[in-house]
Design a protein around this motif. Structure first.
Motif, PDB file in Angstrom:
ATOM      1  N   PHE A 167       0.865  -1.172   0.000  1.00 18.57           N
ATOM      2  CA  PHE A 167       0.000   0.000   0.000  1.00 18.57           C
ATOM      3  C   PHE A 167       0.901   1.222   0.000  1.00 18.57           C
ATOM      4  CE2 PHE A 167      -2.566  -3.167   2.339  1.00 18.57           C
ATOM      5  CZ  PHE A 167      -3.731  -3.127   1.591  1.00 18.57           C
ATOM      6  N   ALA A 169       1.231   5.175   1.203  1.00 16.65           N
ATOM      7  CA  ALA A 169       0.655   6.209   2.055  1.00 16.65           C
ATOM      8  C   ALA A 169       1.482   7.476   1.919  1.00 16.65           C
ATOM      9  CB  ALA A 169       0.646   5.731   3.508  1.00 16.65           C
TER      10      ALA A 169
ATOM     11  N   LEU B 190       7.864   1.425   5.040  1.00 16.84           N
ATOM     12  CA  LEU B 190       9.135   1.622   4.339  1.00 16.84           C
ATOM     13  C   LEU B 190       9.103   3.034   3.776  1.00 16.84           C
ATOM     14  CD1 LEU B 190       9.332  -1.704   2.358  1.00 16.84           C
ATOM     15  CD2 LEU B 190      11.196  -0.779   3.730  1.00 16.84           C
ATOM     16  N   THR B 198       5.286   6.556   1.520  1.00 16.57           N
ATOM     17  CA  THR B 198       5.559   5.479   2.462  1.00 16.57           C
ATOM     18  C   THR B 198       4.902   4.201   1.965  1.00 16.57           C
ATOM     19  OG1 THR B 198       5.518   7.105   4.237  1.00 16.57           O
ATOM     20  CG2 THR B 198       5.387   4.823   4.890  1.00 16.57           C
ATOM     21  N   LEU B 199       5.678   3.125   1.913  1.00 13.66           N
ATOM     22  CA  LEU B 199       5.128   1.837   1.497  1.00 13.66           C
ATOM     23  C   LEU B 199       4.719   1.051   2.741  1.00 13.66           C
ATOM     24  CD1 LEU B 199       7.695   0.816  -1.279  1.00 13.66           C
ATOM     25  CD2 LEU B 199       5.654   2.249  -1.442  1.00 13.66           C
ATOM     26  N   ILE B 200       3.525   0.487   2.705  1.00 13.36           N
ATOM     27  CA  ILE B 200       2.991  -0.162   3.896  1.00 13.36           C
ATOM     28  C   ILE B 200       2.849  -1.668   3.688  1.00 13.36           C
ATOM     29  CG2 ILE B 200       1.066  -0.214   5.531  1.00 13.36           C
ATOM     30  CD1 ILE B 200       2.465   2.454   5.505  1.00 13.36           C
TER      31      ILE B 200
END
Lengths: 190, 549
Positions: A167, A169, B190, B198-200
């Motif tokens: 995902f 964000a 990340l 931001t990578l989740i």
């Protein structure tokens, strides 16, 4: 916002107890529990949601009072009205990620707190606080066996932005305007 | 500050007047009251005008231990390290609307078991709460934890470490455990600074954690490291947590402050980002020294969160959110109270047996804890306490030691040195675990047996050991033959060598004749040097004694 919910939560306990008694008297608690368990086991299934609605909106249910039973609380029973200083407002905005922005927004917030103040008039002395009407139910425990997961594709479809199997964000929390900027915004809204 | 905090807590208790928390000063304190981390707060600020004499460190720890379970705390998705991103996520873990938490029995049992091993009181009823904060790797916007009433309270952990000048003195300490609470882990972020996103990965989101809060009973990095080491061994023995710090299964935050003994505690800082026990000790000791330096310069320590930088060995301030943090705890409405039962007799009638956690059953199933194991080793084999400490501290070493003992007649007290010094020394040098040792217990036993029966001297045995380490598969006997390391017990040959040594050291011979028997050892050493350590020491002593009398 957070303050409102805190205030409501605290005083709500007396109220929720009353509603619990109401349920127990008319035999509804059993139905509610059934729904509760079903919802746990088969979440997201439409017929279940449907069932809940059906029961709560049954038109000929005599247990539901036909007219409102509440009456307004006299103002003199309430604590003095609350005014929110600017830096607390700043903090609330950060916590709630809600932007009150204008004088009108501020007035709305203060009004909401005033509304919740009525809960102070509810007599709760000698009443053990409850968290929910399920307080006397035992907690459902689950065996430690894998039953779900491995559905990354389906979950990622729900997200607007993805990269590979992640995902995406925004980077951290978005900074809110500083106090000085706030003051300017408030002035302009007058 | 102290006065305002007292006032604030009074206000808090007065439910009817709770609106007064709106005053900003009070709300600052309330945030602290509502966290589980209250301890040395609300202490008067430590102001040092003149240079303080004996400032000492005070250390408390917060440990997050990932529960070793198949599935997460509230969902049926699996728990695994380094799986493809978002592959271990259920709709509940992604906090999709309409999903509800269902508590994992195993996680409750693990917490109860850990609590029993740490001498805690188990709360028959415990409660779940929501702790709010906004972070992308916490999709629900809150963490389910146990703030008001955790599953266990009031325990203690006994630990010991080797101290003293020679590091061979066993020092015993105790740290109080304030509480153990069940809570959810968060996902992982990340950060891609380049593209500002931001990578989740939610694989870790919802994994069961036990948060253990240790009271500030420790005074330095070494003590904290020993306490965490002992905790790690207990968790691994119980199997409730794998305890691997580098994989984040065990995470430790340290609360550090300094004060003069007898005075109130100083302002504390919280040190995070510590991923090994060695770094824990380093980070704490650095932080204590830093705070002492600040105070001695006449400054004040600021309450802040600091990160440990393992490269520089320093702690650095992290982005400071202290003043803004308000977790807004509230009861978790979707989970009724968690009830555990003391024994089968106290179970309510008609309850499903797989739906209950019975403390008595868990207590009976507790394995032998490290402290008990150490005591047993001391009692059974007549070892010194420091040896038992080393044995139990290395994973698998006790089993190795006992295997060796089974295959040799050598006394345990003579075997222990070989295991704790030779073997562990070699393992440490190459950063290996006991299970990776190229020398099997049976092979070491064979070597020790050869020494015991007088085939080789102890110094030759050491050389054989080294050779066995280098070329695994060769037996001790093979090496002794190949390198001609067998004991020289040919009396005539030894007579000649001894004579040569005596002839070239007339002064020493005179000394012995004059009554100084200690010099005899020096001559024996010289004989051993001549024979490359292969001479039978008993025989050599006899010969020299005869020749010098």
């Amino acid at each position: 916002m957070s303050v409102v919910s805190l205030a409501v939560k605290r005083s709500c306990r007396g109220v929720s107890l009353k509603s619990c008694n109401l349920l127990a008297n008319d035999g509804y608690s059993i139905t509610n529990e059934e729904i509760f368990h079903r919802r746990r086991n088969i979440f997201l299934q439409s017929h279940n949601t449907h069932l809940t609605r059906l029961l709560s909106s049954r038109p000929l249910n005599s247990k539901v009072p036909q007219a409102a039973t509440w009456e307004p609380v006299p103002l003199d029973q309430l604590p003095p009205p609350v005014h929110i200083p600017a830096d607390l407002l700043n903090q609330l905005e950060r916590l709630a990620l809600v932007d009150f922005r204008t004088k009108q927004g501020l007035a709305c917030l203060e009004e909401a707190i005033r509304f919740a103040d009525q809960l102070h008039a509810v007599g709760t002395s000698g009443v053990e606080p409850m968290d929910s009407v399920l307080d006397d139910r035992s907690l459902n425990l689950r065996e430690d066996a894998v039953t779900e997961g491995d559905c990354a594709e389906e979950l990622l479809q729900l997200s607007k932005h993805t990269i590979e199997e992640y995902f995406v964000a925004p980077p951290g929390n978005i900074p809110l305007p500083t106090r000085e900027e706030r003051a300017t915004i408030l002035k302009h809204s007058e | 500050m102290a006065a305002s905090s007292v006032a604030a807590s009074e206000l808090l208790q007065n439910m009817n007047k709770h609106i007064s928390i709106l005053y900003p000063k009070a709300s600052y304190v309330i945030r602290r009251i509502s966290t589980s981390r209250q301890r040395s707060d609300s202490q008067p600020q430590l102001r040092v005008k003149s240079a303080p004499q004996q400032l000492v460190g005070v250390v408390g720890l917060e440990v997050h231990a990932q529960i070793n379970s198949n599935t997460k705390l509230f969902s049926g998705s699996s728990v695994r390290f380094s799986a493809p991103p978002n592959s271990l996520v259920s709709p509940f873990d992604a906090s999709l609307p309409g999903t509800l938490p269902v508590l994992n029995t195993r996680c409750v049992e693990a917490a109860v078991m850990t609590a029993l091993a740490l001498n805690c009181t188990i709360n028959r009823t415990s409660l779940f709460d929501r702790k709010h904060y906004f972070y992308a790797d916490l999709p629900a916007g809150y963490q389910i934890t146990q703030q008001r009433r955790p599953i266990a309270v009031d325990g203690f952990l006994d630990y010991s470490f080797l101290g003293g000048k020679k590091r061979n003195q066993v020092i015993k300490r105790t740290v109080s455990i304030k509480q153990i609470q069940l809570e959810q882990d968060s996902g992982k972020s990340l950060h891609d600074d380049l593209r500002s996103q931001t990578l989740i990965d939610l694989n870790r989101a919802g994994v069961g954690l036990m948060e253990l809060v240790m009271e500030p009973d420790m005074s330095c990095g070494e003590e904290a490291a020993a306490a965490v080491g002992e905790l790690q061994r207990i968790l691994q023995t119980l199997g409730t947590c794998q305890g691997n710090m580098s994989e984040g299964q065990l995470r430790v935050d340290a609360n550090v402050s300094v004060h003069e003994p007898g005075e109130p505690l100083g302002i504390r800082t919280e040190v995070k980002n510590i991923n090994s026990i060695r770094y824990l000790a380093k980070a704490i000791d650095y932080e204590i020294q830093r705070q002492i330096a600040v105070l001695q310069r006449g400054g004040t320590v600021q309450s802040q969160t600091r990160a440990f930088d393992s490269k520089s060995g320093e702690t650095v301030p992290m982005r400071d959110k202290e003043g803004l943090q308000d977790y807004r705890f509230m009861p978790e409405p979707n989970l009724p109270p968690l009830i555990v039962y003391e024994d089968n007799a106290s179970l309510p009638t008609g309850i499903d047996a797989c739906q209950v956690v019975v403390v008595q059953a868990i207590r009976e199933a507790l394995p032998e804890l490290p402290a008990v194991k150490r005591e047993r080793l001391v009692q059974t084999y007549g070892l010194l306490p420091e040896h038992s400490l080393t044995l139990v501290n290395e994973d698998g070493l006790v089993e190795y030691f006992e295997e060796v003992l089974k295959a040799t007649k050598k006394e345990p007290r003579k075997v222990i040195g070989w295991v704790t010094k030779e073997l562990v020394g070699h393992l440490k040098q190459q950063d290996m675990s006991v299970s990776q040792s190229p020398i099997a217990p049976s092979a070491l036993a064979e070597l020790l047996e050869l020494q015991e029966t007088g085939h080789i001297s102890s110094s030759a045995a050491r050389r054989v050991f080294q050779e066995m380490w280098r070329s695994p598969g060769k037996t001790a006997l093979q090496i002794i033959r190949e390198q001609d390391l067998g004991l020289v017990s040919d009396t005539a040959q030894l007579h000649n060598i001894c004579q040569e040594v005596l002839d070239s050291h007339p002064d020493e011979v005179n000394a012995i004749r004059g009554g100084n028997k200690k010099v005899l050892n020096k001559l024996m050493g010289l004989v051993q040097r001549e024979t490359k350590g292969r001479a039978d020491p008993v025989l050599v002593r006899k010969i020299i004694q005869e020749k010098t009398s």
